[in-house]
Design a protein around this motif. Structure first.
Motif, short mmCIF file in Angstrom:
data_model
loop_
_atom_site.label_atom_id
_atom_site.label_comp_id
_atom_site.label_asym_id
_atom_site.label_seq_id
_atom_site.Cartn_x
_atom_site.Cartn_y
_atom_site.Cartn_z
N ALA A 1 0.84 -1.53 -0.01
CA ALA A 1 0.01 0.05 -0.07
C ALA A 1 0.96 1.28 0.01
O ALA A 1 0.79 2.11 -0.70
CB ALA A 1 -0.82 -0.04 1.19
N ARG A 2 1.77 1.21 0.69
CA ARG A 2 2.92 2.25 0.66
C ARG A 2 3.37 2.45 -0.51
O ARG A 2 3.60 3.70 -0.87
CB ARG A 2 3.88 2.04 2.04
CG ARG A 2 4.67 3.21 2.26
CD ARG A 2 5.74 3.08 3.26
NE ARG A 2 4.97 2.69 4.54
CZ ARG A 2 4.64 3.61 5.55
NH1 ARG A 2 4.81 4.73 5.07
NH2 ARG A 2 3.84 3.24 6.54
N ARG A 3 3.92 1.38 -1.32
CA ARG A 3 4.37 1.56 -2.72
C ARG A 3 3.60 2.11 -3.44
O ARG A 3 3.98 3.13 -4.37
CB ARG A 3 4.95 0.23 -2.94
CG ARG A 3 5.38 -0.02 -4.41
CD ARG A 3 5.27 -1.38 -4.94
NE ARG A 3 4.03 -2.18 -5.22
CZ ARG A 3 3.00 -1.83 -6.26
NH1 ARG A 3 3.41 -1.13 -7.36
NH2 ARG A 3 1.92 -2.53 -6.33
N LEU A 4 2.06 1.69 -3.45
CA LEU A 4 1.23 2.11 -4.45
C LEU A 4 0.88 3.53 -3.94
O LEU A 4 0.76 4.49 -5.07
CB LEU A 4 0.31 1.25 -4.54
CG LEU A 4 -0.90 1.54 -5.54
CD1 LEU A 4 -0.02 1.08 -7.00
CD2 LEU A 4 -2.03 0.62 -5.71
N ALA A 5 0.79 3.91 -3.16
CA ALA A 5 0.64 5.49 -2.62
C ALA A 5 1.35 6.32 -3.01
O ALA A 5 0.96 7.42 -3.34
CB ALA A 5 0.18 5.59 -1.21
N THR A 6 2.68 5.95 -3.16
CA THR A 6 3.74 6.89 -3.77
C THR A 6 4.16 6.91 -5.16
O THR A 6 5.00 7.33 -5.63
CB THR A 6 5.09 6.91 -2.44
OG1 THR A 6 5.33 5.44 -2.65
CG2 THR A 6 4.41 7.36 -1.12
N SER A 7 3.62 5.86 -5.87
CA SER A 7 3.68 5.63 -7.03
C SER A 7 3.38 6.86 -8.07
O SER A 7 2.43 7.56 -7.71
CB SER A 7 3.48 4.65 -7.58
OG SER A 7 1.71 4.50 -7.86
#
Length: 470
Positions: free
Chosen positions: A177-183
């Motif tokens: 979720a952290r990866r996608l939120a900052t993608s």
């Protein structure tokens, strides 16, 4: 990309959904994806003209809650309770989706919504079995061209069924979720906003829920979507009250269903600016309590409507408005009849439910500065509904006709950010025969695999969660 030239929509019957403004007639000018001018006769030398021919021009519908991934499972849930849904959908079918299935479900589900005039949609996405699943779900929505909030679901789906194998360490979901939120998927566009959906608010310790709410806020989630207060299934969890007591209620929280929310909880939500999504058809079918939309709205809660599960219901807002309106009228009338009296006036009104489906939904998502009504400066998320079809001719009262007569087939034009998504009654640049064939193949594979699973051990396990079943 918005239409390259200004668009001038002429001769429309306007339902602006601005509070206090009734039906008007006139033109609307759109440029660079924004509504520039409204009403009367507007002239613009460089504009492309769309003759509305007395069609009804209105803001697109706002669907505040949908599980879009279930598109290829249409009709499987026709006779299900919430218990059945948990056992079969959440614990069996979900395990057989690969990333391509998720893209198909989300993409075609988003197209279905747009075809029916839903221009903004919250996807409460709990089919994230891997990072590839997450990417595919988001991309399916973006590729369709609508606006919305993608709520990354932290629920750990099963990995296998013989025996039932659950993901005992869902920590990877938090990292992903952290990866996608900052993608770049979010940073490169602003039609689709990042949100989060905690695992299940009423099936987890409050300390865990608070941790996931803090995670969402740390990631800058626009909305945090939580299922709560689901009729007799609720068993007095009082999630909203616990969040209020912890000082954690806020405008980023979007509570879903909420039939058994107390008056105190509704007051706390109103004060905090939290939103409520009511999904009338699900709540009435699955024993989740009487839909609370009008009651919550009267209490000052930012309230919208949602479709919920497309594995059962049509992905349009017309039917949800009808269900919400007539169920509330029936309940009000029944209370009058119980006193041996007959109603002189029928309440609530068609205008009230149409507001829930448009501006009310925008308010629940704190997007009313961008969408939900036709006003200068807002984004050009507009739909044009024909009034010359078999079901809409004649249209005497535009509001009543939209709520009680119209269907997806009557939606002639849909635009999002001034970009044409549907024109002359057909989606633009959509190769439907190919998509339909792919969706059917996906559906057959998933349902065949799921049909081989014995549900009885899972039902026995789930019975402990649904302790008051009869």
């Amino acid at each position: 990309m918005a239409h390259p030239r200004p668009l001038l929509i002429r001769n429309a019957r306007l339902l602006t959904m601005v509070d206090g403004v009734d039906e008007t007639r006139g033109d609307v000018l759109v440029a660079d994806g924004v509504i520039r001018a409204i009403g009367g006769r507007i002239d613009h030398a460089d504009a492309d003209i769309i003759d509305a021919a007395d069609g009804i021009l209105m803001p697109g519908f706002v669907d505040t809650h949908r599980h879009v991934w279930q598109t290829q499972l249409r009709s499987v849930a026709g006779d299900w309770s919430l218990f059945d849904y948990f056992v079969r959908m959440r614990m069996i079918y979900s395990a057989f989706y690969d990333a391509e299935d998720v893209w198909l479900g989300n993409h075609i589900g988003a197209l279905e919504a747009l075809n029916a005039g839903v221009t903004t949609m919250v996807d409460h996405c709990h089919i994230i079995n891997s990072p590839d699943h997450a990417d595919a779900a988001l991309q399916g929505l973006i590729d369709a061209g609508g606006r919305g909030v993608f709520c990354y679901g932290l629920f750990g789906n099963p990995r296998g069924h013989d025996p039932l194998v659950m993901d005992t360490d869902p920590g990877w979901l938090v990292a992903d979720a952290r990866r996608l939120a900052t993608s770049r998927a979010f940073s490169d566009q602003d039609r689709m906003l990042f949100g989060l959906a905690p695992a299940e608010a009423e099936a987890m310790p409050m300390a865990d829920l608070l941790r996931e709410v803090r995670l969402a806020r740390d990631l800058g989630a626009h909305s945090i979507s939580l299922h709560v207060a689901m009729g007799a299934y609720d068993q007095r969890h009082r999630v909203v009250q616990h969040l209020a007591d912890a000082g954690q209620l806020g405008p980023d929280l979007l509570f879903v269903h909420g039939a058994t929310l107390t008056a105190a909880e509704q007051a706390a939500m109103a004060e905090a600016g939290a939103g409520l999504s009511v999904t009338p058809e699900t709540e009435m079918q699955m024993g989740m309590g009487h839909p609370l939309a009008f009651t919550a709205r009267a209490a000052g809660v930012r309230t919208g409507l949602g479709i919920d599960i497309v594995s059962n219901y049509a992905g349009c807002m017309f039917r949800q408005m009808q269900m919400m309106l007539q169920s509330a009228r029936a309940r009000t009338n029944a209370a009058i009849e119980a006193r041996g009296e007959a109603p002189r006036r029928i309440t609530p009104t068609a205008r009230e439910v149409l507001r829930l489906a448009t501006l009310g939904g925008a308010e629940a998502l704190h997007l009313e500065d961008r969408i939900g009504s036709i006003e200068a400066g807002k984004r050009a998320d507009l739909i044009l509904v024909r009034t010359d079809t078999l079901s809409m001719c004649p249209t005497i009262d535009a509001v009543a006709a939209i709520v009680l007569n119209a269907a997806a087939a009557d939606v002639d034009m849909v635009m999002v950010d001034g970009r044409m998504i549907k024109r002359h009654g057909a989606l633009v640049d959509v190769a439907w025969p190919d998509l339909a064939a792919r969706l059917q193949a996906s559906s057959t594979r998933i349902t065949t695999a799921a049909g081989a699973v014995d549900p009885r051990p899972i039902e026995a396990m789930a019975a402990g969660v649904f302790a008051n079943l009869i």
